[in-house]
Write a protein that holds these residues in place. Structure first.
Motif: not given
Length: 65
Positions: A16-22, A54-65
């Motif tokens: 998790p620390h490798q991807i969070l905030g990126r 696009e999958f992350v934003e449209k399907a999962l409704h996530i635009d930041t993490y």
């Protein structure tokens, strides 16, 4: 060498620390990579290409993490 990098039998380990905030940087990198291909080349013929953002934003409704 990190765990998971040694061979194909061992899956890559992503912590998790490798991807969070990126996410924003990853999205910019994907768009830049995708933009290297001429518009007339179909997505399936582009290598490399990704639309996972696009999958992350449209399907999962996530635009930041």
């Amino acid at each position: 060498m990190r765990e998971g990098d040694a061979d194909a039998k061992t899956p890559k380990v992503v912590l998790p620390h490798q991807i969070l905030g990126r996410y924003k940087t990853a999205r910019k990198n994907a768009e830049r990579m995708n933009g290297q291909h001429p518009a007339h080349v179909g997505r399936w013929d582009r290598d490399p290409y990704t639309d996972v953002h696009e999958f992350v934003e449209k399907a999962l409704h996530i635009d930041t993490y």
